[in-house]
Design a protein around this motif. Structure first.
Motif, PDB file in Angstrom:
ATOM      1  N   GLY A  35     -81.571  54.157  51.845  1.00  0.00           N
ATOM      2  CA  GLY A  35     -81.077  52.804  51.657  1.00  0.00           C
ATOM      3  C   GLY A  35     -80.954  52.409  50.200  1.00  0.00           C
ATOM      4  O   GLY A  35     -80.429  53.135  49.372  1.00  0.00           O
ATOM      5  N   ALA A  36     -81.454  51.212  49.872  1.00  0.00           N
ATOM      6  CA  ALA A  36     -81.298  50.655  48.530  1.00  0.00           C
ATOM      7  C   ALA A  36     -82.049  51.454  47.480  1.00  0.00           C
ATOM      8  O   ALA A  36     -81.816  51.276  46.292  1.00  0.00           O
ATOM      9  CB  ALA A  36     -81.791  49.211  48.523  1.00  0.00           C
ATOM     10  N   PHE A  37     -82.941  52.351  47.882  1.00  0.00           N
ATOM     11  CA  PHE A  37     -83.771  53.069  46.922  1.00  0.00           C
ATOM     12  C   PHE A  37     -83.511  54.572  46.927  1.00  0.00           C
ATOM     13  O   PHE A  37     -84.339  55.370  46.526  1.00  0.00           O
ATOM     14  CB  PHE A  37     -85.251  52.779  47.215  1.00  0.00           C
ATOM     15  N   SER A  38     -82.328  54.967  47.391  1.00  0.00           N
ATOM     16  CA  SER A  38     -82.039  56.396  47.535  1.00  0.00           C
ATOM     17  C   SER A  38     -81.806  57.085  46.200  1.00  0.00           C
ATOM     18  O   SER A  38     -81.945  58.306  46.106  1.00  0.00           O
ATOM     19  CB  SER A  38     -80.826  56.600  48.445  1.00  0.00           C
ATOM     20  N   GLU A  39     -81.444  56.353  45.172  1.00  0.00           N
ATOM     21  CA  GLU A  39     -81.132  56.965  43.874  1.00  0.00           C
ATOM     22  C   GLU A  39     -82.125  56.546  42.796  1.00  0.00           C
ATOM     23  O   GLU A  39     -81.759  56.408  41.638  1.00  0.00           O
ATOM     24  CB  GLU A  39     -79.707  56.585  43.447  1.00  0.00           C
ATOM     25  N   ARG A  40     -83.376  56.374  43.158  1.00  0.00           N
ATOM     26  CA  ARG A  40     -84.366  55.937  42.171  1.00  0.00           C
ATOM     27  C   ARG A  40     -84.659  57.056  41.187  1.00  0.00           C
ATOM     28  O   ARG A  40     -84.804  58.220  41.575  1.00  0.00           O
ATOM     29  CB  ARG A  40     -85.652  55.503  42.873  1.00  0.00           C
ATOM     30  N   PRO A  41     -84.776  56.736  39.906  1.00  0.00           N
ATOM     31  CA  PRO A  41     -85.080  57.775  38.919  1.00  0.00           C
ATOM     32  C   PRO A  41     -86.523  58.256  39.039  1.00  0.00           C
ATOM     33  O   PRO A  41     -87.381  57.566  39.603  1.00  0.00           O
ATOM     34  CB  PRO A  41     -84.865  57.047  37.587  1.00  0.00           C
ATOM     35  N   ALA A  42     -86.781  59.462  38.524  1.00  0.00           N
ATOM     36  CA  ALA A  42     -88.145  59.983  38.512  1.00  0.00           C
ATOM     37  C   ALA A  42     -89.019  59.097  37.649  1.00  0.00           C
ATOM     38  O   ALA A  42     -88.594  58.578  36.623  1.00  0.00           O
ATOM     39  CB  ALA A  42     -88.142  61.408  37.983  1.00  0.00           C
ATOM     40  N   ARG A  43     -90.265  58.917  38.080  1.00  0.00           N
ATOM     41  CA  ARG A  43     -91.215  58.078  37.337  1.00  0.00           C
ATOM     42  C   ARG A  43     -92.491  58.859  37.114  1.00  0.00           C
ATOM     43  O   ARG A  43     -92.882  59.672  37.950  1.00  0.00           O
ATOM     44  CB  ARG A  43     -91.495  56.795  38.125  1.00  0.00           C
ATOM     45  N   GLU A  44     -93.124  58.582  36.027  1.00  0.00           N
ATOM     46  CA  GLU A  44     -94.323  59.329  35.642  1.00  0.00           C
ATOM     47  C   GLU A  44     -95.396  59.254  36.727  1.00  0.00           C
ATOM     48  O   GLU A  44     -95.832  58.174  37.119  1.00  0.00           O
ATOM     49  CB  GLU A  44     -94.901  58.779  34.332  1.00  0.00           C
TER      50      GLU A  44
END
Length: 543
Positions: A35-44
């Motif tokens: 959904g709205a979070f399918s392309e979230r960038p990698a986070r530490e």
């Protein structure tokens, strides 16, 4: 001494069918990576390693020490697990009591602080095995006598525990030896272990208190075997917990202490996390997740089964009339609500079981149809019905905005809905007593589907907040306690959803986007199968 969450210890083979059909983490929200979070960038330090594929945080090795502040979304009115309460106190009870059993990502009942659970005779007898090394923080043993005492209190006459009915299904409770509790049921039930997962997010049978604490002190001064002890607590107010130095898992907990503060207003809670005055809080909103991340807060999305619903009191007019219930459901445009309140980032519900749940079937649940709603209202009025009712809601902005938009939509269909603003503890009391007409709230149906539905809709159970029952639903729920294969269970769950659609006891609305919001002072956070249950001993502050 074995480690908690012993992977090698599971239910006896005869009980494994209980949740074998369960999906990967239940249901009402879009899962991580969708959904709205399918392309979230990698986070530490963030990975999808929490139970059910939820997100966990691990920024290097956890350091011991430090204090974190947790923002409760509802007041903690009592720390007595047997007393009826909302879920505000659950994170505190998790830290104080720990869990005897918990649900895995598929809804299976698995040991946590317990050693095991088995049935030698297909559901008539259930044997709990305890870890002899685990003690309460006051030095008492977490033994069979302590468990027996707790279960007898849940089942006692006059008990208002939502798990009382399940415990009263037990004919005898025997402390067979110090590490063995033998439960003999009045009738065989392969579904019985669901009692350990609790009702409405409160696993009463898994929160075991020390037998040394008098009942009249348990609300304010509880003692458990969990990783933390109560230093001070004010019912409805703040709570301060300190490390349990005798906790059975070596090297844990990591934190010195936890402070719990009540932060019922969602926007104020979000602002407090962004400013750093609260270190950990939950959200149900995709909009808030994006807002928090834009401010540098880490949002850990968790699988969950919760969704907003309009609860109908089926024992009172006008909701004792199914045609009126249908008209209300058809008059409310859930897609418009989703767009207006959550920028379209959420999923609308199409039945009582969330669409992400592996047990979900399409039953043709009524959808938005204004003309049909108008005709339903006219037919209701022709029978002498009055299409006027009061909706009680709490005050957070998304609840208020949702209530106001629904009020406008219902008016277009000829239905008058008055809005009453209530506090969460009062609403819980009213719901359990039946002293309400309708409420805007949220509920859950997880991968462990039939247990949740039984608790919420079985005739006569204290946890049945719709205040009525349906014979067909009751029969299917009873049948589900006897099924012996995953295939039988899945077929019965399909029948159950068809029967619930025919009944329409409430209105499922919009699925949540559940997440933990964690600030920069948090170094380690384990995530959980839901945003109610996680292991506090694994939480660490930045060094």
């Amino acid at each position: 001494m074995g480690l908690r969450r012993r992977i090698g210890v599971a239910l006896a083979a005869s009980a494994l069918f209980l949740s074998a059909c369960g999906g990967g983490g239940g249901g009402g929200t879009q899962q991580p990576g969708s959904g709205a979070f399918s392309e979230r960038p990698a986070r530490e330090g963030v990975s999808n390693t929490a139970p059910g594929g939820g997100e966990a945080l691990a920024k290097g090795s956890p350091a011991k020490g430090g204090t974190l502040t947790y923002g409760l979304y509802a007041p903690a009115e009592t720390l007595d697990p047997v007393a009826p309460s909302g879920n505000g106190a659950t994170p505190i009870m998790m830290a104080v009591y720990g869990l005897l059993f918990h649900a895995d990502k598929d809804g299976n009942v698995v040991p946590d602080m317990a050693e095991g659970l088995e049935t030698p005779d297909s559901g008539k007898t259930w044997i709990i095995k305890l870890d002899p090394a685990i003690k309460f923080s006051d030095g008492a043993a977490l033994d069979s006598a302590a468990v027996k005492k707790h279960y007898e209190r849940i089942a006692a006459e006059g008990s208002r525990s939502p798990s009382a009915a399940s415990m009263r299904a037990i004919e005898t409770i025997e402390a067979t030896d110090p590490t063995t509790v033998t439960l003999v049921l009045k009738q065989p039930s392969m579904a019985f272990p669901k009692v350990f997962l609790g009702v409405s997010g409160m696993p009463v049978a898994s929160f075991i208190p020390s037998p040394n604490v008098p009942v009249d002190q348990m609300s304010r001064n509880p003692v458990g075997a969990g990783p933390f002890k109560v230093q001070n607590y004010s019912p409805g107010g703040d709570a301060n917990l300190v490390r349990n130095e005798t906790y059975y898992e070596e090297g844990k907990p990591y934190l010195d202490s936890i402070k719990f503060v009540t932060a019922t207003d969602t926007q104020a809670r979000l602002a407090a996390v962004k400013s750093g005055s609260i270190d950990i809080a939950t959200t149900q909103s995709g909009v808030d997740i994006l807002d928090a991340e834009g401010a540098g807060v880490t949002a850990l999305i968790q699988p969950n089964a919760t969704y907003f619903d309009m609860l109908f009191n089926n024992s009172k007019a006008p909701f004792d009339d199914k045609d009126f219930r249908r008209a209300v459901i058809q008059a409310i445009d859930l897609n418009a609500l989703n767009d207006a309140i959550f920028n379209g980032t959420h999923t609308v519900m199409t039945g009582i079981v969330p669409p992400d749940n592996s047990n979900y079937v399409d039953t043709g649940w009524p959808s938005y149809d204004l003309e049909a709603a108008k005709k339903g209202v006219e037919a209701f009025k022709a029978k002498g019905g009055d299409p006027t009712f009061t909706l009680t809601s709490t005050s957070p902005p998304e609840f208020m905005k949702m209530s106001q938009l629904m009020q406008q939509m219902l008016a277009e269909a000829g239905i008058t809905m008055n809005i009453e603003v209530g506090d969460q503890p009062t609403m819980v009391t009213q719901a359990f007593s039946g002293n309400y007409t309708s409420q805007l709230r949220f509920t859950s149906v997880s991968a462990e589907t039939d247990g949740y539905i039984r608790n919420d809709y079985r005739t006569g159970l204290p946890s049945n907040l719709v205040r009525a029952g349906d014979p067909k639903v009751d029969q299917i729920l009873d049948d589900l306690t006897k099924v012996e294969t995953p295939e039988e269970r899945k077929a019965k769950l399909a029948e159950l959803q068809e029967a619930l659609t025919e009944w329409m006891p409430l209105m499922p609305m919009i699925a949540h986007h559940n997440a933990y919001l964690v600030g920069s002072k948090v170094n380690q956070f384990p995530g959980g199968v839901t945003t109610t249950f996680f292991h506090w001993e694994d939480v660490a502050a930045a060094s």
